[in-house]
Design a protein around this motif. Structure first.
Motif, PDB file in Angstrom:
ATOM      1  N   LEU A 236       0.770  -1.142  -0.185  1.00  0.00           N
ATOM      2  CA  LEU A 236      -0.156  -0.101   0.173  1.00  0.00           C
ATOM      3  C   LEU A 236       0.849   1.129  -0.545  1.00  0.00           C
ATOM      4  CD1 LEU A 236      -2.727  -1.133   2.274  1.00  0.00           C
ATOM      5  CD2 LEU A 236      -2.996  -1.294   0.117  1.00  0.00           C
ATOM      6  N   ASP A 237       0.200   1.994  -0.380  1.00  0.00           N
ATOM      7  CA  ASP A 237       1.479   3.412  -0.836  1.00  0.00           C
ATOM      8  C   ASP A 237       0.455   4.137   0.623  1.00  0.00           C
ATOM      9  OD1 ASP A 237       1.706   6.256  -0.743  1.00  0.00           O
ATOM     10  OD2 ASP A 237       2.100   6.139  -3.292  1.00  0.00           O
ATOM     11  N   LEU A 238       1.781   4.715   1.591  1.00  0.00           N
ATOM     12  CA  LEU A 238       1.458   4.945   2.536  1.00  0.00           C
ATOM     13  C   LEU A 238       1.410   6.132   2.510  1.00  0.00           C
ATOM     14  CD1 LEU A 238       3.971   3.217   5.153  1.00  0.00           C
ATOM     15  CD2 LEU A 238       1.437   3.866   5.554  1.00  0.00           C
TER      16      LEU A 238
ATOM     17  N   LEU B  11      -2.950   6.153   1.908  1.00  0.00           N
ATOM     18  CA  LEU B  11      -3.520   5.756   3.227  1.00  0.00           C
ATOM     19  C   LEU B  11      -3.281   6.471   4.675  1.00  0.00           C
ATOM     20  CD1 LEU B  11      -3.940   3.411   4.462  1.00  0.00           C
ATOM     21  CD2 LEU B  11      -2.035   2.222   5.149  1.00  0.00           C
ATOM     22  N   ARG B  12      -2.119   7.563   4.694  1.00  0.00           N
ATOM     23  CA  ARG B  12      -2.723   8.989   5.542  1.00  0.00           C
ATOM     24  C   ARG B  12      -3.098   9.719   4.819  1.00  0.00           C
ATOM     25  NH1 ARG B  12       3.392   7.873   6.214  1.00  0.00           N
ATOM     26  NH2 ARG B  12       4.079   8.470   4.752  1.00  0.00           N
TER      27      ARG B  12
ATOM     28  N   TRP C  93      -6.525   9.302   3.690  1.00  0.00           N
ATOM     29  CA  TRP C  93      -7.756   8.101   4.284  1.00  0.00           C
ATOM     30  C   TRP C  93      -8.106   8.551   4.762  1.00  0.00           C
ATOM     31  CZ3 TRP C  93      -8.305   2.835   5.888  1.00  0.00           C
ATOM     32  CH2 TRP C  93      -9.371   2.721   5.598  1.00  0.00           C
ATOM     33  N   LEU C  94      -6.726   7.875   6.227  1.00  0.00           N
ATOM     34  CA  LEU C  94      -6.720   7.705   7.577  1.00  0.00           C
ATOM     35  C   LEU C  94      -7.242   9.161   8.616  1.00  0.00           C
ATOM     36  CD1 LEU C  94      -4.103   5.768   8.525  1.00  0.00           C
ATOM     37  CD2 LEU C  94      -5.937   5.157   8.549  1.00  0.00           C
TER      38      LEU C  94
ATOM     39  N   PHE D 105      -8.718  -2.743   8.854  1.00  0.00           N
ATOM     40  CA  PHE D 105      -9.341  -2.555   8.180  1.00  0.00           C
ATOM     41  C   PHE D 105      -9.980  -3.286   7.005  1.00  0.00           C
ATOM     42  CE2 PHE D 105      -6.822   0.710  10.483  1.00  0.00           C
ATOM     43  CZ  PHE D 105      -8.274   1.989  10.669  1.00  0.00           C
ATOM     44  N   ASP D 106     -10.339  -2.731   6.156  1.00  0.00           N
ATOM     45  CA  ASP D 106     -11.268  -4.075   5.234  1.00  0.00           C
ATOM     46  C   ASP D 106     -10.143  -3.581   3.841  1.00  0.00           C
ATOM     47  OD1 ASP D 106     -12.212  -4.787   3.247  1.00  0.00           O
ATOM     48  OD2 ASP D 106     -14.227  -5.582   4.001  1.00  0.00           O
ATOM     49  N   LEU D 107      -9.472  -4.235   3.227  1.00  0.00           N
ATOM     50  CA  LEU D 107      -8.675  -3.627   1.242  1.00  0.00           C
ATOM     51  C   LEU D 107      -9.593  -3.284   0.941  1.00  0.00           C
ATOM     52  CD1 LEU D 107      -6.562  -6.362   2.208  1.00  0.00           C
ATOM     53  CD2 LEU D 107      -6.014  -3.967   1.986  1.00  0.00           C
TER      54      LEU D 107
ATOM     55  N   LEU E 174     -10.715   0.984   0.580  1.00  0.00           N
ATOM     56  CA  LEU E 174      -9.459   1.639   0.303  1.00  0.00           C
ATOM     57  C   LEU E 174      -9.151   1.786  -1.141  1.00  0.00           C
ATOM     58  CD1 LEU E 174      -5.992   0.259   1.758  1.00  0.00           C
ATOM     59  CD2 LEU E 174      -7.048   1.763   2.474  1.00  0.00           C
TER      60      LEU E 174
ATOM     61  N   LEU F 114      -8.999 -10.698   3.301  1.00  0.00           N
ATOM     62  CA  LEU F 114      -9.771  -9.148   3.257  1.00  0.00           C
ATOM     63  C   LEU F 114      -8.538  -8.053   3.892  1.00  0.00           C
ATOM     64  CD1 LEU F 114     -12.254  -9.961   0.414  1.00  0.00           C
ATOM     65  CD2 LEU F 114      -9.752  -8.644  -0.382  1.00  0.00           C
ATOM     66  N   GLN F 115      -8.429  -8.453   5.325  1.00  0.00           N
ATOM     67  CA  GLN F 115      -7.826  -6.762   6.443  1.00  0.00           C
ATOM     68  C   GLN F 115      -6.489  -7.071   6.019  1.00  0.00           C
ATOM     69  OE1 GLN F 115      -9.638  -7.740  10.212  1.00  0.00           O
ATOM     70  NE2 GLN F 115     -11.543  -8.065   9.624  1.00  0.00           N
ATOM     71  N   PHE F 116      -6.315  -5.671   6.142  1.00  0.00           N
ATOM     72  CA  PHE F 116      -4.931  -5.351   6.645  1.00  0.00           C
ATOM     73  C   PHE F 116      -5.021  -4.235   8.857  1.00  0.00           C
ATOM     74  CE2 PHE F 116      -5.150  -0.035   6.459  1.00  0.00           C
ATOM     75  CZ  PHE F 116      -6.115  -0.659   5.629  1.00  0.00           C
TER      76      PHE F 116
ATOM     77  N   ARG G 219       0.925   7.968  10.495  1.00  0.00           N
ATOM     78  CA  ARG G 219       0.202   9.103  10.449  1.00  0.00           C
ATOM     79  C   ARG G 219       1.117  10.600  10.325  1.00  0.00           C
ATOM     80  NH1 ARG G 219      -5.177   8.494  14.129  1.00  0.00           N
ATOM     81  NH2 ARG G 219      -6.338   8.178  12.526  1.00  0.00           N
TER      82      ARG G 219
ATOM     83  N   ASP H 280       7.183   4.775   3.104  1.00  0.00           N
ATOM     84  CA  ASP H 280       6.422   5.136   1.480  1.00  0.00           C
ATOM     85  C   ASP H 280       5.330   4.463   1.547  1.00  0.00           C
ATOM     86  OD1 ASP H 280       8.485   7.210   1.637  1.00  0.00           O
ATOM     87  OD2 ASP H 280       9.588   6.152   1.353  1.00  0.00           O
ATOM     88  N   TRP H 281       5.474   2.561   1.529  1.00  0.00           N
ATOM     89  CA  TRP H 281       4.822   1.632   1.284  1.00  0.00           C
ATOM     90  C   TRP H 281       4.133   0.684   2.963  1.00  0.00           C
ATOM     91  CZ3 TRP H 281       8.430  -0.211  -3.613  1.00  0.00           C
ATOM     92  CH2 TRP H 281       7.436   1.022  -4.507  1.00  0.00           C
ATOM     93  N   PHE H 282       3.857   0.279   2.214  1.00  0.00           N
ATOM     94  CA  PHE H 282       3.444  -0.568   3.741  1.00  0.00           C
ATOM     95  C   PHE H 282       3.272  -2.314   3.086  1.00  0.00           C
ATOM     96  CE2 PHE H 282      -0.591  -1.652   6.964  1.00  0.00           C
ATOM     97  CZ  PHE H 282       0.463  -2.485   8.169  1.00  0.00           C
TER      98      PHE H 282
END
Lengths: 139, 112
Positions: free
Chosen positions: A12-14, A17-18, A20-21, A43-45, A48, B74-76, B94, B99-101
């Motif tokens: 995932l591109d953080l 994601l940031r 989004w959060l 969270f459910d993928l 996203l 289907l979760q993270f 946050r 950069d990536w997860f």
């Protein structure tokens, strides 16, 4: 041998994601107690946006598109090798033609086929792989 | 499970994760891709960070368990609370860590 396998993953591109959060409408699916003094939010993928995904595995792609049940399960036991059924083709070749097969040979063929079908039904038709046979013999 | 044992458990999969990253297209990376040496891998309380190809990759792997794949596939998850009161993974992400997860599920299956 049963081994740990990593085939199901997502990258995932953080930055996405940031963002989004920080959205106050974002909700988590559940709270996870890790039993190590830490808790996590799940969270459910599928919540996203597509731009959050840098890459994912083939199984993850299938799960996202068709649901988790569509992912082929991992084998939990070695594939079984069954003793082949008696071959009609070999029987014909041995006698030099279909019309030249003797009644005794037919009777033997039918008997062998019946025995093979019974072995399959009773789970006796598996061929032991040579490596296992060697190991067992050595023991 | 303590953070130390969690770290060791995840470390065993770093070569596999690096191999997966190595198969991604070059355009995704900003630098030549070099597998991280163990000392380059950072583990700050609850986040493992792999430096790879100019990217800091936060790594999280989920352990295998009966029925886990069907339930959690289907979760993270992101750690959001620590008994110690230390800054959590969620707070770090946050404020800009990584950069990536990379989020992966370890399963158990038969392999020859």
């Amino acid at each position: 041998m049963i081994r740990p396998i990593l085939r199901h993953w997502v990258l995932l591109d953080l930055d996405v994601l940031r963002l989004w959060l920080t959205d106050t409408r974002v909700r988590y699916a559940e709270i996870i107690d890790n039993h190590d003094g830490s808790w996590g939010l799940a969270f459910d993928l599928r919540w996203l946006e597509p731009e959050a995904f840098v890459a994912c595995s083939e199984t993850m792609r299938i799960a996202l598109e068709q649901g988790i049940d569509a992912v082929p399960p991992l084998p939990t036991a070695p594939p079984r090798i069954l003793r082949p059924a008696p071959s009609l083709q070999d029987l014909v070749a041995r006698h030099g033609g279909y019309d030249r097969i003797t009644s005794e040979a037919w009777a033997h063929f039918h008997s062998e086929t019946k025995r093979w079908m019974e072995d399959v039904r009773l789970d006796r038709a598996e061929v032991i792989p040579p490596t296992k046979a060697t190991k067992d013999d050595a023991a | 499970m303590s953070f130390d044992s969690n770290f060791r458990w995840q470390m065993q999969y770093v070569p596999k994760v690096t191999a997966i990253l190595g198969e991604l297209p070059n355009r995704l990376f900003t630098q030549t891709r070099v597998a991280p040496r163990e000392r380059d891998i950072k583990y700050n309380t609850d986040v493992m960070i792999l430096p790879y190809g100019g990217k800091d990759v936060a790594l999280r792997l989920r352990r295998p368990g009966k029925g886990y794949f069907a339930r959690y596939g289907l979760q993270f998850t992101i750690r959001s609370k620590l008994d110690s009161g230390a800054e959590t993974e969620l707070a770090k992400l946050r404020r800009g860590l990584g950069d990536w997860f990379f989020y992966g599920h370890i399963e158990e299956g038969w392999e020859p």
